[in-house]
Design a protein around this motif. Structure first.
Motif, short mmCIF file in Angstrom:
data_model
loop_
_atom_site.label_atom_id
_atom_site.label_comp_id
_atom_site.label_asym_id
_atom_site.label_seq_id
_atom_site.Cartn_x
_atom_site.Cartn_y
_atom_site.Cartn_z
N GLN A 209 0.82 -1.20 0.00
CA GLN A 209 0.00 0.00 0.00
C GLN A 209 0.87 1.27 0.00
OE1 GLN A 209 -3.36 0.58 -0.10
NE2 GLN A 209 -3.78 -1.59 -0.47
N TYR A 210 1.97 1.23 0.72
CA TYR A 210 2.88 2.37 0.72
C TYR A 210 3.47 2.59 -0.67
CZ TYR A 210 6.91 5.31 1.84
OH TYR A 210 7.83 6.34 1.87
N THR A 211 3.80 1.50 -1.35
CA THR A 211 4.33 1.60 -2.71
C THR A 211 3.30 2.21 -3.64
OG1 THR A 211 5.66 -0.38 -2.30
CG2 THR A 211 5.43 0.31 -4.58
N LEU A 212 2.03 1.82 -3.50
CA LEU A 212 0.97 2.43 -4.31
C LEU A 212 0.92 3.94 -4.07
CD1 LEU A 212 -2.05 -0.04 -3.96
CD2 LEU A 212 -0.54 0.27 -5.93
N SER A 213 1.04 4.35 -2.82
CA SER A 213 0.99 5.78 -2.52
C SER A 213 2.17 6.51 -3.14
CB SER A 213 0.94 6.01 -1.00
OG SER A 213 2.19 5.72 -0.39
N ARG A 214 3.33 5.86 -3.19
CA ARG A 214 4.52 6.48 -3.78
C ARG A 214 4.46 6.50 -5.31
NH1 ARG A 214 7.17 9.84 -1.93
NH2 ARG A 214 9.11 9.19 -2.93
N MET A 215 3.70 5.59 -5.90
CA MET A 215 3.61 5.53 -7.36
C MET A 215 2.84 6.71 -7.95
SD MET A 215 3.01 1.42 -7.85
CE MET A 215 2.57 1.47 -9.58
N LYS A 216 2.15 7.47 -7.12
CA LYS A 216 1.45 8.65 -7.61
C LYS A 216 2.42 9.78 -7.95
CE LYS A 216 -2.59 9.84 -6.27
NZ LYS A 216 -3.43 9.26 -7.34
N VAL A 217 3.64 9.69 -7.41
CA VAL A 217 4.66 10.71 -7.70
C VAL A 217 5.26 10.40 -9.07
CG1 VAL A 217 6.81 11.76 -6.92
CG2 VAL A 217 5.14 10.92 -5.25
N PRO A 218 5.23 11.34 -10.04
CA PRO A 218 5.68 11.04 -11.41
C PRO A 218 7.07 10.45 -11.50
CG PRO A 218 4.55 13.15 -11.35
CD PRO A 218 4.67 12.70 -9.93
N MET A 219 8.01 10.93 -10.67
CA MET A 219 9.39 10.45 -10.77
C MET A 219 9.53 9.00 -10.29
SD MET A 219 11.07 12.53 -7.56
CE MET A 219 12.72 11.99 -7.95
N ASN A 220 8.50 8.45 -9.66
CA ASN A 220 8.59 7.08 -9.13
C ASN A 220 8.11 6.03 -10.12
OD1 ASN A 220 9.80 7.67 -6.70
ND2 ASN A 220 7.88 7.97 -5.63
N LYS A 221 8.26 6.31 -11.42
CA LYS A 221 7.97 5.30 -12.44
C LYS A 221 9.22 4.47 -12.75
CE LYS A 221 3.72 6.71 -12.78
NZ LYS A 221 3.73 7.78 -11.76
N ASP A 222 10.36 4.82 -12.13
CA ASP A 222 11.58 4.01 -12.21
C ASP A 222 11.43 2.92 -11.15
OD1 ASP A 222 14.09 2.88 -11.79
OD2 ASP A 222 15.17 4.75 -12.15
N PHE A 223 11.12 1.70 -11.59
CA PHE A 223 10.73 0.66 -10.63
C PHE A 223 11.91 0.11 -9.84
CE2 PHE A 223 7.33 0.40 -13.94
CZ PHE A 223 6.35 0.99 -13.15
N THR A 224 13.10 0.20 -10.38
CA THR A 224 14.28 -0.20 -9.60
C THR A 224 14.46 0.75 -8.43
OG1 THR A 224 15.36 -1.14 -11.56
CG2 THR A 224 16.76 -0.61 -9.66
N ARG A 225 14.34 2.03 -8.70
CA ARG A 225 14.44 3.03 -7.64
C ARG A 225 13.29 2.89 -6.65
NH1 ARG A 225 14.69 9.59 -8.65
NH2 ARG A 225 14.39 10.22 -6.47
N LEU A 226 12.10 2.67 -7.17
CA LEU A 226 10.92 2.54 -6.32
C LEU A 226 11.07 1.35 -5.38
CD1 LEU A 226 8.04 3.67 -5.76
CD2 LEU A 226 7.20 1.98 -7.41
N ALA A 227 11.57 0.22 -5.91
CA ALA A 227 11.77 -0.97 -5.09
C ALA A 227 12.71 -0.66 -3.93
CB ALA A 227 12.33 -2.10 -5.94
N CYS A 228 13.77 0.07 -4.21
CA CYS A 228 14.75 0.41 -3.17
C CYS A 228 14.12 1.33 -2.12
CB CYS A 228 15.96 1.07 -3.81
SG CYS A 228 17.25 1.54 -2.64
N GLU A 229 13.37 2.34 -2.58
CA GLU A 229 12.76 3.30 -1.67
C GLU A 229 11.71 2.67 -0.75
OE1 GLU A 229 11.13 6.49 -3.93
OE2 GLU A 229 13.08 7.43 -4.33
N CYS A 230 11.05 1.62 -1.25
CA CYS A 230 9.94 1.04 -0.50
C CYS A 230 10.32 -0.24 0.24
CB CYS A 230 8.76 0.78 -1.44
SG CYS A 230 8.08 2.31 -2.15
N GLY A 231 11.61 -0.58 0.25
CA GLY A 231 12.08 -1.66 1.10
C GLY A 231 12.09 -3.04 0.49
#
Length: 266
Positions: A209-231
């Motif tokens: 759910q936290y990852t879903l909330s972060r995916m609303k930020v345009p720059m978080n379409k880099d999924f490698t970066r998103l995976a790192c940021e969300c644990g």
């Protein structure tokens, strides 16, 4: 077309009920909705046409929805009204007097629970066309049922959930048990009883759910970066979790849905 609205609970119930929502579908349009794990137990009241899933159909009934780690697709071809009570993660235990993990992965009817008060509420709500009157009936039911036994465990669980929320699900069981002044074994038992699922499973859902909330930020379409940021360990770990919880990869999810977190919605 359909009409969807969120309704705030009364101040008395707000510590235990996050909100209510009401969905009205139109008589000339069916609907399909994919439901993913949210981290919040819900109480549903259905009226109108039948609602179908892969396993069964429901019509004119109420359901206490336990936690699940799988998605489900709901379908309907007729006009339907769905009214839902969304509990705070710790909230349902104040109104239902059994360990909540007993309904994990289930949609339990009032008859399944042998709950005569719940059965009576179901009849009154489903037979009431006015949704404000329905909310009043539900709030009367919840207020009459309220019984906070072992307040110290309630306080421990609220503290645990607040710590989980602050970290987006990235917190150890050791930290949670220390924060609640319990051994890890005691913490897991009390948490499972009061929240309705094991801590590790709940943490996975909150992280999703936290990852879903972060995916609303345009720059978080880099999924490698998103995976790192969300644990997540890596992008493959992120993809596996998304497939289990939503049926989509993160890229497919963005193409099919507007990223939105039910859990982190205020």
């Amino acid at each position: 077309m359909s009409d969807f609205r969120l309704i705030a609970p009364s101040p008395l119930l707000a510590p235990y009920v996050k909100h209510y929502w009401v969905l009205h579908t139109r008589p000339d349009a069916g609907f399909t909705e994919r439901v993913t794990p949210t981290g919040n137990m819900q109480l549903f009241f259905y009226s109108g046409g039948a609602i179908h899933t892969r396993q069964k159909s429901w019509q004119g009934t109420s359901l206490l929805s336990g936690h699940t780690t799988d998605y489900v697709d709901l379908h309907g071809n007729e006009q339907v009204r769905i009214l839902a009570v969304v509990f705070q993660p710790w909230g349902a235990r104040a109104f239902f007097r059994f360990p909540l993990d007993e309904v994990a992965g289930q949609h339990a009817t009032a008859e399944d629970l042998s709950d005569t008060q719940f059965c009576e509420l179901e009849k009154r709500v489903i037979g009431q066309p006015d949704e404000k009157a329905c909310i009043r009936l539900i709030e009367e039911f919840l207020t009459q049922r309220f019984q906070l036994e072992r307040a110290y465990n309630y306080q421990r669980m609220t503290e645990a959930i607040r710590l989980i929320d602050r970290t987006g699900g990235e917190v150890s069981l050791t930290a949670l048990s220390d924060a609640t002044c319990l051994s890890q074994k005691q913490f897991q038992r009390v948490f499972t009883d009061h929240i309705g699922m094991r801590p590790k499973e709940f943490l996975r859902i909150v992280r999703f759910q936290y990852t879903l909330s972060r995916m609303k930020v345009p720059m978080n379409k880099d999924f490698t970066r998103l995976a790192c940021e969300c644990g997540y360990y890596d992008q493959s770990h992120l993809i596996r979790e998304f497939r289990q919880f939503s049926g989509y990869t993160p890229k497919e999810y963005i193409q099919a849905c507007d990223p939105y977190s039910d859990y982190f919605q205020s």
